[in-house]
Motif scaffolding. Structure first.
Motif, PDB file in Angstrom:
ATOM      1  N   ARG A  14       0.855  -1.188   0.000  1.00 31.16           N
ATOM      2  CA  ARG A  14       0.000   0.000   0.000  1.00 31.16           C
ATOM      3  C   ARG A  14       0.891   1.239   0.000  1.00 31.16           C
ATOM      4  NH1 ARG A  14      -3.368  -1.832  -1.923  1.00 31.16           N
ATOM      5  NH2 ARG A  14      -5.546  -2.147  -1.447  1.00 31.16           N
ATOM      6  N   GLU A  15       0.609   2.121  -0.928  1.00 35.04           N
ATOM      7  CA  GLU A  15       1.385   3.355  -1.069  1.00 35.04           C
ATOM      8  C   GLU A  15       2.885   3.078  -1.036  1.00 35.04           C
ATOM      9  OE1 GLU A  15      -0.348   5.673   2.068  1.00 35.04           O
ATOM     10  OE2 GLU A  15      -2.311   5.321   1.177  1.00 35.04           O
ATOM     11  N   ILE A  19       3.232  -4.399   3.204  1.00 35.73           N
ATOM     12  CA  ILE A  19       2.529  -4.627   4.482  1.00 35.73           C
ATOM     13  C   ILE A  19       2.486  -6.120   4.803  1.00 35.73           C
ATOM     14  CG2 ILE A  19       0.308  -4.341   5.667  1.00 35.73           C
ATOM     15  CD1 ILE A  19       0.060  -1.699   4.029  1.00 35.73           C
ATOM     16  N   ALA A  38       2.501  -8.239  16.929  1.00 40.65           N
ATOM     17  CA  ALA A  38       2.524  -6.932  17.591  1.00 40.65           C
ATOM     18  C   ALA A  38       1.698  -5.922  16.792  1.00 40.65           C
ATOM     19  CB  ALA A  38       3.981  -6.453  17.694  1.00 40.65           C
ATOM     20  N   ASN A  39       1.490  -4.744  17.345  1.00 40.76           N
ATOM     21  CA  ASN A  39       0.802  -3.667  16.624  1.00 40.76           C
ATOM     22  C   ASN A  39       1.497  -3.440  15.293  1.00 40.76           C
ATOM     23  OD1 ASN A  39       0.358  -2.111  19.743  1.00 40.76           O
ATOM     24  ND2 ASN A  39      -1.299  -2.752  18.456  1.00 40.76           N
ATOM     25  N   ALA A  41       1.753  -5.439  12.752  1.00 39.22           N
ATOM     26  CA  ALA A  41       2.385  -6.605  12.126  1.00 39.22           C
ATOM     27  C   ALA A  41       1.703  -7.005  10.812  1.00 39.22           C
ATOM     28  CB  ALA A  41       2.372  -7.786  13.099  1.00 39.22           C
ATOM     29  N   GLY A  42       0.448  -6.570  10.636  1.00 45.90           N
ATOM     30  CA  GLY A  42      -0.253  -6.903   9.391  1.00 45.90           C
ATOM     31  C   GLY A  42      -1.450  -7.815   9.592  1.00 45.90           C
ATOM     32  N   LYS A  43      -1.856  -8.050  10.840  1.00 43.57           N
ATOM     33  CA  LYS A  43      -2.939  -8.995  11.137  1.00 43.57           C
ATOM     34  C   LYS A  43      -4.274  -8.580  10.491  1.00 43.57           C
ATOM     35  CE  LYS A  43      -2.545  -8.282  15.578  1.00 43.57           C
ATOM     36  NZ  LYS A  43      -1.496  -7.236  15.590  1.00 43.57           N
ATOM     37  N   THR A  45      -4.768  -6.532   8.103  1.00 42.87           N
ATOM     38  CA  THR A  45      -4.648  -6.530   6.645  1.00 42.87           C
ATOM     39  C   THR A  45      -4.851  -7.951   6.106  1.00 42.87           C
ATOM     40  OG1 THR A  45      -3.098  -4.700   6.798  1.00 42.87           O
ATOM     41  CG2 THR A  45      -3.097  -5.942   4.728  1.00 42.87           C
ATOM     42  N   GLU A 168     -10.040  -8.961  16.813  1.00 41.76           N
ATOM     43  CA  GLU A 168      -9.907  -8.521  18.207  1.00 41.76           C
ATOM     44  C   GLU A 168     -11.257  -8.469  18.922  1.00 41.76           C
ATOM     45  OE1 GLU A 168      -6.986  -5.697  19.095  1.00 41.76           O
ATOM     46  OE2 GLU A 168      -6.104  -5.739  17.095  1.00 41.76           O
ATOM     47  N   HIS A 202      -3.710  -9.453  19.791  1.00 44.58           N
ATOM     48  CA  HIS A 202      -2.310  -9.408  20.225  1.00 44.58           C
ATOM     49  C   HIS A 202      -2.189  -9.835  21.675  1.00 44.58           C
ATOM     50  CE1 HIS A 202      -3.836  -5.349  20.583  1.00 44.58           C
ATOM     51  NE2 HIS A 202      -3.515  -5.060  19.343  1.00 44.58           N
TER      52      HIS A 202
END
Ligand SMILES: Nc1ncnc2c1ncn2[C@@H]1O[C@H](COP(=O)(O)OP(=O)(O)OP(=O)(O)O)[C@@H](O)[C@H]1O
Length: 264
Positions: A14-15, A19, A38-39, A41-43, A45, A168, A202
């Motif tokens: 992306r851009e 990712i 972790a924050n 990480a691509g989950k 997406t 989540e 996470h």
């Protein structure tokens, strides 16, 4: 049997930013996967690809045997149970009505649409399965966050999907809400043995005990994927979260605490 999900060598850019990089994953009927990382990480997406909300930049994604890019994504999405915690009907629908909107895949009740008696009966069975029997007439805005979360699972199950995606789902729940949620997910997995699910989190404490498989994502790459007990080691989880972590499993549930730095 065709896997419920097949992801092969997927890149997502992306851009100009990569990712996801070279991610592969196969999910079969009855498997319950967790995407951990972790924050950033691509989950989420990856989950959006699995839910047919986005196309990969490179590689193959097959959802319920249909290859993204060759099918009507909107139609495909209607066969996937997607639990979006941001779901918010604007009109004050009762809980049972919100559950029924899972059939029309809309936030609101579709004018002139009416469910069959069988569909209404299914909605009530799912409401009971999620432990919400006493709240079925309650208006959506009066429900607690935990009740809404469970109601959204019932809603996602209305079209009897083979795949349930949860992003989540336990975020923001207090301890009681989280435990009620996990108890119901457990019951769901035994009541619907062919259902496959993919859950993003996470927090390892939020993994349902019925989690069969785990994919660890780190910086958009797959660090490990496979049966939960093989993948979830203190070493791997420490690498995944870039922090020394000690992982234990008791009574089917995982817990973490800061561990000794490796090699120290
Ligand atoms: N449309 C986009 N354009 C550019 N960058 C994006 C876009 N969507 C996501 N990203 C970036 O991609 C990375 C992965 O995002 P993603 O939301 O998938 O991670 P995540 O693992 O779900 O994170 P979190 O746990 O914080 O929700 C992040 O660095 C994010 O900033």
């Amino acid at each position: 049997m065709t896997p419920v999900l097949r992801v092969e060598g997927v890149d997502f850019v992306r851009e100009g930013n990569p990712i996801l990089r070279g991610v592969s994953l196969t999910v079969r009927a009855g498997e319950h996967w967790a995407l951990l990382g972790a924050n950033g990480a691509g989950k989420s997406t990856l989950l959006s690809l699995l839910g047919a909300f986005a196309h990969p930049t490179r590689g193959v994604v097959e959802v319920l045997g249909h290859r993204l890019g060759r099918v009507d994504m909107r139609e495909l999405r209607s066969y996937v149970g997607h639990v979006d915690p941001r779901h918010a009907p604007r009109s004050p629908l009762a809980l049972w009505e919100v559950v029924l909107t899972g059939l029309t895949n809309t936030a609101e009740w579709v004018p002139r649409w009416g469910p069959t008696a069988e569909q209404v009966a299914l909605a009530h069975r799912l409401i009971d399965l999620l432990g919400l029997g006493e709240r079925r007439q309650a208006q959506w805005p009066t429900l607690s966050q935990g009740e809404r979360g469970r109601a959204l699972i019932a809603r996602a199950l209305m079209p009897s999907p083979r795949l349930l995606l949860l992003d989540e789902p336990a975020t923001g729940l207090d301890v009681a809400g989280r435990e009620q949620f996990l108890e119901r997910v457990d019951l769901l997995q035994t009541t619907l043995p062919d259902l496959a699910s993919v859950l993003v989190t996470h927090h390892l404490e939020e993994l349902p005990p019925g989690t069969t498989h785990v994919l660890l994502l780190r910086g958009g790459r797959c660090l490990a994927a496979g049966p939960a007990d093989e993948v979830l080691t203190s070493d791997r989880v420490s690498t995944c979260f870039d922090h020394p972590i000690r992982l234990t499993r008791t009574g089917g549930r995982w817990s973490v605490r800061a561990g000794e730095p490796r090699g120290g």
